[in-house]
Design an enzyme around this catalytic site. Sequence first.
Site, PDB file in Angstrom:
ATOM      1  N   ARG A 103       0.822  -1.222   0.000  1.00 30.75           N
ATOM      2  CA  ARG A 103       0.000   0.000   0.000  1.00 30.75           C
ATOM      3  C   ARG A 103       0.850   1.263   0.000  1.00 30.75           C
ATOM      4  O   ARG A 103       0.407   2.321  -0.451  1.00 30.75           O
ATOM      5  CB  ARG A 103      -1.005  -0.039   1.162  1.00 30.75           C
TER       6      ARG A 103
ATOM      7  N   GLU B  19       6.605 -11.272  15.008  1.00 31.59           N
ATOM      8  CA  GLU B  19       6.176 -11.928  16.244  1.00 31.59           C
ATOM      9  C   GLU B  19       6.616 -13.401  16.228  1.00 31.59           C
ATOM     10  O   GLU B  19       7.129 -13.925  17.209  1.00 31.59           O
ATOM     11  CB  GLU B  19       4.653 -11.807  16.358  1.00 31.59           C
TER      12      GLU B  19
HETATM   13  P1  AMP Z   1       5.033  -2.920  11.672  1.00 31.68           P
HETATM   14  O1  AMP Z   1       6.273  -3.416  10.999  1.00 31.68           O
HETATM   15  O2  AMP Z   1       4.658  -3.738  12.880  1.00 31.68           O
HETATM   16  O3  AMP Z   1       5.083  -1.444  11.966  1.00 31.68           O
HETATM   17  O4  AMP Z   1       3.842  -3.156  10.665  1.00 31.68           O
HETATM   18  C1  AMP Z   1       3.650  -2.286   9.625  1.00 31.68           C
HETATM   19  C2  AMP Z   1       3.273  -2.985   8.359  1.00 31.68           C
HETATM   20  O5  AMP Z   1       2.278  -3.975   8.584  1.00 31.68           O
HETATM   21  C3  AMP Z   1       2.693  -1.993   7.383  1.00 31.68           C
HETATM   22  O6  AMP Z   1       3.221  -2.266   6.087  1.00 31.68           O
HETATM   23  C4  AMP Z   1       1.200  -2.202   7.442  1.00 31.68           C
HETATM   24  O7  AMP Z   1       0.645  -2.214   6.152  1.00 31.68           O
HETATM   25  C5  AMP Z   1       1.007  -3.556   8.106  1.00 31.68           C
HETATM   26  N1  AMP Z   1       0.095  -3.546   9.274  1.00 31.68           N
HETATM   27  C6  AMP Z   1       0.421  -3.839  10.552  1.00 31.68           C
HETATM   28  N2  AMP Z   1      -0.653  -3.807  11.353  1.00 31.68           N
HETATM   29  C7  AMP Z   1      -1.697  -3.468  10.569  1.00 31.68           C
HETATM   30  C8  AMP Z   1      -3.104  -3.247  10.806  1.00 31.68           C
HETATM   31  N3  AMP Z   1      -3.656  -3.382  12.032  1.00 31.68           N
HETATM   32  N4  AMP Z   1      -3.870  -2.884   9.756  1.00 31.68           N
HETATM   33  C9  AMP Z   1      -3.331  -2.752   8.522  1.00 31.68           C
HETATM   34  N5  AMP Z   1      -2.037  -2.945   8.237  1.00 31.68           N
HETATM   35  C10 AMP Z   1      -1.211  -3.295   9.242  1.00 31.68           C
END
Ligand code: AMP
Length: 184
Positions: A69, A106
């Site tokens: 996205r 995780e």
């Molecule tokens: P992080 O690496 O944990 O910051 O996760 C970010 C990535 O995971 C981004 O590319 C988001 O598109 C996706 N992501 C994580 N959690 C969500 C959520 N609750 N809703 C949509 N996309 C998420």
Amino acid sequence: MSQPLPDGPASASALVQRLTAVVPDFPKPGIMFRDVTPVFADAEAFSAVCAALAEPFPEFDAVAGIEARGFALAGGIAAQRGVGVLTVRKAGKLPGDVLSEAYALEYGEAAVEIRPGQMPAGSRVLIVDDVLATGGTSEATLTLLERAGYTAVGFSALLELDGLEGRARLEPRLTVHTLGSAPA
Ligand code: AMP
């Protein structure tokens, strides 16, 4: 009936809040998935959020979008600001010579990758994604871009999720800008 669109970042934030869909238990139980694709599908909202994401950053040479996205947002911002796009891909999607940066999930590990040498060394890059959660993906992207010789000017996202410390993880290294927050 659609409402008139006021200018500026505040209205972009309101549009994100109004148009983002919440999908419980996707892609697995317990996750509240934030589906921002309705923001992309609305022409005025897409234009407004692209402008608002880049607004704090007066100068950059490229926008790095995180798959998938982030690609749409990077393209919109780049077109508005007259700069190029770097596509930061999930592991295994790019042919040939790639730079890869692994990060912890995780359960297990993931990696982000780019083709090196697409922009001159020292190019100033704005990193964009849809949602900032734990910050693992964006921190790995930042490290990857620095290893490629670029300078990250900031990280922008439509939403940050409360309590996951993504902002705290990134802020020591670059400016973090989001258009709103939501419960994790
Ligand atoms: P992080 O690496 O944990 O910051 O996760 C970010 C990535 O995971 C981004 O590319 C988001 O598109 C996706 N992501 C994580 N959690 C969500 C959520 N609750 N809703 C949509 N996309 C998420």
